[in-house]
Design a protein around this motif. Structure first.
Motif: not given
Length: 529
Positions: A289-308
């Protein structure tokens, strides 16, 4: 590769339409006053306490976060948009712009909000330009003029799906891609001093900048070969290319020493991270699937999980300091776009039937289900319509969840019964039961009956409470609109002796339960006789 670009473009277009149009409900007032404790909290995928910030029949979409401020757009069926700003510390929201028409997602950093919106000149020519809103003064300033065209990405269709990422703000600096010289270049402006300068000007298209402090990144297009990511330092004026060709990359963002993006490999997009200090590149994800639209702040990364898989969209996070990943949200029917700042993550999803804004803190994860203040609300008879802060909230019996203490207005309505309203002081989890009073048809003879309420607590809490032989809930327990007079209240709890008492006033009672069972009572009485 061109075909892949076109597929990706269509894929994003479909999702963008879904996020802003799907499940739009008839226009209603947004729950903007969130200074009370009626913020519903729900557990996340890995036991992150998640707080619902909005509760509206309109869609609240595309939230962004900066410090203690959350920004989002409100949309309705006729595509009317309003811009809201929420203060996390004060638990309050306000509409700062009404009926505006942005062509990109508004971005926020510190005291500044920026977006692209159409503007007409004296001749009537309409063109997109950048506007900024100063939160301190409440004023809007137009930043660019024709022919800057910050909304247009390129004549090439290969990057039109990146058009939403047209600008970024950090401190007093705003950066954007700009087409005033015929192709896309990168410009920046100091919002306090008004000084504006180009950063990257070449024959190639340079698009989708991101900024953190004095560092700016962007993507440079190389035809069907893909994109390279570039880094520029405003202080030293150093310019570096940090990635090579050929590869498809997108959604590049920067925070401190980290540059994060999504990269196409082996048939899907994965999240990748570049450490400016060490020069090392790390793959963060490697899943189908796709891991998209990441955002980062400090040591933390978040992203959207799509299509699994079907109904398998969500949000994941990764801690660069511990090299561990986790799920914040899973099993959603539609993709969501997260944002992060200082460990606080925001997004909007439509689990309630329309899009609302949610917040969680990565620092608040627990190994057990999060502790929340819950109110088990019921009525006699059941099936009454519930309102919380004047907003509909199902029917009795129901469980309401709150993220903090405070005063909360509650209302109950049922055909044939007098509407009921009260304010609950949420200081602990409790059971609250209301005896609804029947509406009387025709003239009323004689005085209405005198009513009373009872409040029962116990040490320890969690004891089953029965009133006049009927079990209604557990302590902390309250019941309202009881006929005045004697009422038998009994408390039972496994491992403790039952306690029975008569209550005939609204004075709260607190009962300390004695360890043991009812079978032990004769022995105890004999022992102490």
């Amino acid at each position: 590769m061109t075909r892949i670009c076109h597929i990706a473009g269509f894929f994003l277009l479909v999702i963008a339409i879904s996020a802003t149009v799907q499940s739009v409900q008839p226009a209603d007032a947004v729950q903007a006053d969130t200074s009370n404790p009626a913020l519903q909290a729900v557990p996340g995928a890995d036991n992150f306490p998640i707080v619902q910030i909005t509760n509206s029949t309109r869609d609240q979409v595309l939230p962004r976060i900066s410090g203690n401020r959350i920004l989002w757009m409100e949309t309705d069926r006729i595509n009317t948009r309003n811009l809201y700003l929420y203060d996390i510390a004060n638990r309050s929201a306000e509409m700062i712009i009404e009926h505006f028409s942005p062509r990109t997602s508004p971005e926020i950093s510190g005291n500044w909000i920026g977006w692209v919106e159409d503007q007409s000149d004296s001749s009537g020519k309409i063109f997109p330009c950048i506007h900024v809103y100063d939160i301190r003064s409440g004023t809007i300033t137009q930043i660019t003029q024709y022919p800057a065209m910050p909304y247009q990405t390129s004549e090439s269709q290969d990057i039109t799906w990146e058009r939403e990422s047209t600008l970024a703000i950090s401190g007093d600096i705003i950066v954007w891609h700009d087409k005033r010289d015929g192709n896309m270049d990168i410009y920046y402006r100091n919002l306090s001093s008004g000084v504006e300068n180009p950063i990257a000007r070449s024959a190639a298209d340079e698009t989708c900048p991101s900024i953190s402090g004095d560092r700016i990144i962007w993507a440079e297009q190389h035809g069907t070969k893909g994109y390279t990511i570039h880094l520029y330092n405003l202080t030293s004026n150093e310019h570096d290319r940090i990635t090579d060709l050929p590869v498809m990359r997108r959604n590049q963002v920067i925070s401190g020493d980290y540059i994060v993006w999504s990269e196409w490999r082996e048939g899907s997009y994965d999240v990748c991270c570049y450490d400016i200090a060490s020069g090392n590149t790390t793959w963060i994800t490697d899943e189908p699937g796709h891991d998209l639209w990441p955002a980062v702040s400090g040591d933390a990364i978040v992203w959207s999980v799509y299509g699994r898989g079907s109904d398998d969209n969500g949000i994941s996070a990764y801690d660069l300091s511990t090299e561990t990943g986790t799920e914040i949200l899973a099993d959603l029917p539609h993709p969501v776009w997260p944002d992060i700042d200082g460990g606080k993550v925001v997004w909007s999803d439509n689990r309630t039937g329309n899009y609302d804004v949610y917040l969680c803190s990565l620092e608040n994860r627990s190994d057990a289900a999060p502790g929340l203040y819950t109110v088990h609300l019921n009525s006699i008879p059941s099936g009454a319509d519930i309102s919380v802060n004047n907003e509909p909230y199902g029917r009795t019996p129901a469980t309401l969840s709150f993220d903090r203490t405070g005063i909360c207005p509650i209302g109950l309505k049922k055909n044939g019964f007098i509407p009921y309203t009260t304010t609950l002081d949420i200081s602990a989890s409790l059971t609250f039961v209301v005896n609804l009073e029947r509406e009387l048809v025709g003239p009323v003879s004689g005085p209405r009956p005198i009513l009373m309420s009872i409040t029962v607590d116990s040490v320890p809490r969690g004891a089953n409470v029965s009133v006049d032989g009927e079990v209604y809930g557990t302590t902390l327990f309250g019941m309202d609109r009881l006929p005045s007079g004697d009422h038998e209240v009994e408390l039972t709890l496994e491992g403790y002796q039952s306690n029975r008492t008569t209550v005939n006033s609204s004075e709260p009672i607190n009962i300390t339960l004695i360890p043991g069972t009812d079978a032990d009572r004769p022995l105890l009485m004999e022992r102490y006789a």
